[in-house]
Design an enzyme around this catalytic site. Structure first.
Site, PDB file in Angstrom:
ATOM      1  N   HIS A  43      66.342  78.616 111.650  1.00  0.00           N
ATOM      2  CA  HIS A  43      65.235  78.035 112.433  1.00  0.00           C
ATOM      3  C   HIS A  43      63.933  78.777 112.142  1.00  0.00           C
ATOM      4  O   HIS A  43      62.876  78.170 111.990  1.00  0.00           O
ATOM      5  CB  HIS A  43      65.513  78.188 113.939  1.00  0.00           C
TER       6      HIS A  43
ATOM      7  N   ASP B 183      71.483  70.365 107.496  1.00  0.00           N
ATOM      8  CA  ASP B 183      71.851  69.077 108.105  1.00  0.00           C
ATOM      9  C   ASP B 183      71.210  67.965 107.280  1.00  0.00           C
ATOM     10  O   ASP B 183      70.332  67.234 107.749  1.00  0.00           O
ATOM     11  CB  ASP B 183      71.367  69.032 109.559  1.00  0.00           C
TER      12      ASP B 183
ATOM     13  N   ARG C 286      76.710  77.402 115.613  1.00  0.00           N
ATOM     14  CA  ARG C 286      78.161  77.323 115.851  1.00  0.00           C
ATOM     15  C   ARG C 286      78.924  78.492 115.218  1.00  0.00           C
ATOM     16  O   ARG C 286      80.094  78.691 115.527  1.00  0.00           O
ATOM     17  CB  ARG C 286      78.717  75.981 115.368  1.00  0.00           C
TER      18      ARG C 286
HETATM   19  O1  PAF Z   1      69.282  69.847 114.209  1.00  0.00           O
HETATM   20  C1  PAF Z   1      69.143  69.955 115.440  1.00  0.00           C
HETATM   21  O2  PAF Z   1      69.033  71.049 115.981  1.00  0.00           O
HETATM   22  C2  PAF Z   1      69.115  68.700 116.289  1.00  0.00           C
HETATM   23  O3  PAF Z   1      69.946  67.728 115.781  1.00  0.00           O
HETATM   24  C3  PAF Z   1      67.690  68.143 116.522  1.00  0.00           C
HETATM   25  C4  PAF Z   1      67.028  67.734 115.225  1.00  0.00           C
HETATM   26  C5  PAF Z   1      66.839  69.207 117.202  1.00  0.00           C
HETATM   27  C6  PAF Z   1      67.743  66.905 117.418  1.00  0.00           C
HETATM   28  O4  PAF Z   1      68.339  67.176 118.645  1.00  0.00           O
END
Ligand code: PAF
Length: 299
Positions: free
Chosen positions: A37, A150, A187
């Site tokens: 992140h 993702d 996770r």
């Molecule tokens: O990847 C994520 O953390 C979630 O799927 C997102 C993009 C914040 C949507 O809830």
């Protein structure tokens, strides 16, 4: 850093930024922030004048048997990390703030969710598309940042943003990995150190696939069988091991163009995913991000 709980509070703050013509970047998250992140937030800080991050664990993207209730929550720590990084706005809405209306509207992208994770998590990508559409409407960012880890989600969001004319440019960030190759994910908290070692087999299988392609293998069946066997040898239960077209997510008959090597496997009760994308043109094979600027809402 300003912290907002409701869409109205966010709009007031964003309108303030907009008055001086500032470019707004947005990183949507479900919190429990890790370096994956943070690399997106750093990218946003480099490209934009103001950066907004949201933390919202979206119940609509979890299936009834999934880990919504136990999904890691760490808001105080997240807040201080973001403050330190120089983030301008943190949006932490409640479920009621996001889903306060009758909820009769769906946002559903066709075709792309019919492959990979979509087959194992019915309704997941509808939940993601809905919440991201809502967040884009609330924050109205110029640029939004998602992780390549993702990849299917990123492609769904790029398609949704283009189809609904959101004037937002989507950027992807590289997957950040532990030293043994394990992709960072909230996770991973569910795994102890010996499970983490076994979980690194996902990346091992993808690196092996990439090597085989570099060596000239173009038959996806040969490669995906190897991917599966590497993960199974580490004692994980494979959900899928596929090579798909990078735009459609559909399995390819031959490895060529922009492809995604993607795996999902279960270790105990934990579901793990990983992928590598590559551009394959004759003998040239290079790792790439699945970023499709021509799908941006500007066109
Ligand atoms: O990847 C994520 O953390 C979630 O799927 C997102 C993009 C914040 C949507 O809830």
């Amino acid at each position: 850093m300003k912290v907002a709980k409701t869409p109205d509070e966010v709009r007031k703050i964003i309108n303030g930024f907009r008055k001086t013509g500032e470019i707004i970047g947005f990183v949507p998250t479900m919190g429990d922030l890790h370096q994956g992140h943070l690399s997106l937030v750093k990218m946003a800080l480099e490209k934009c004048d103001r950066v907004a991050v949201s933390i919202f664990i979206n119940p609509k993207q979890f299936g009834p048997k999934e880990d919504y209730a136990r999904y890691p929550r760490n808001e105080e720590k997240d807040q201080s990390i973001l403050e330190e990084l120089g983030c301008d706005l943190l949006f932490i809405p409640s479920v009621k703030d996001i889903y306060s209306t009758s909820g009769r509207t769906r946002v559903s992208v066709k075709d792309i969710p019919e492959h990979l994770c979509g087959l194992f998590r019915p309704g997941h990508f509808d939940g993601v598309a809905l919440v991201v559409a809502k967040l884009f409407n609330i924050i109205a960012p110029d640029m939004a940042f998602f992780g390549q880890k993702d990849a299917q989600q990123a492609v769904v969001i790029q398609r949704m943003s283009a189809d609904l004319n959101f004037p937002v440019r989507i950027f992807l960030g590289h997957t950040i990995r532990e030293e043994n190759g394990l992709a960072l994910s909230s996770r991973n908290r569910y795994l102890d150190s010996s499970a983490k070692k076994r979980a690194a087999s996902l990346y091992k299988s993808l690196s092996n696939a990439f090597r085989l392609i570099k060596m000239g293998e173009r038959n996806p069946k040969e490669i995906t069988a190897r991917m599966k066997s590497i993960i199974e040898s580490a004692g994980l239960e494979v959900e899928y091991s596929e090579i798909v077209n990078g735009k459609t997510m559909k399995a390819v008959g031959e490895v060529s163009g922009i492809v995604l090597m993607a795996v999902a496997a279960r270790l105990g009760g934990v579901r793990l995913i990983d992928n590598i994308a590559a551009r394959v043109e004759n003998d040239r094979v290079e790792e790439v991000l699945l970023e499709f600027p021509e799908w941006s809402g500007y066109e």
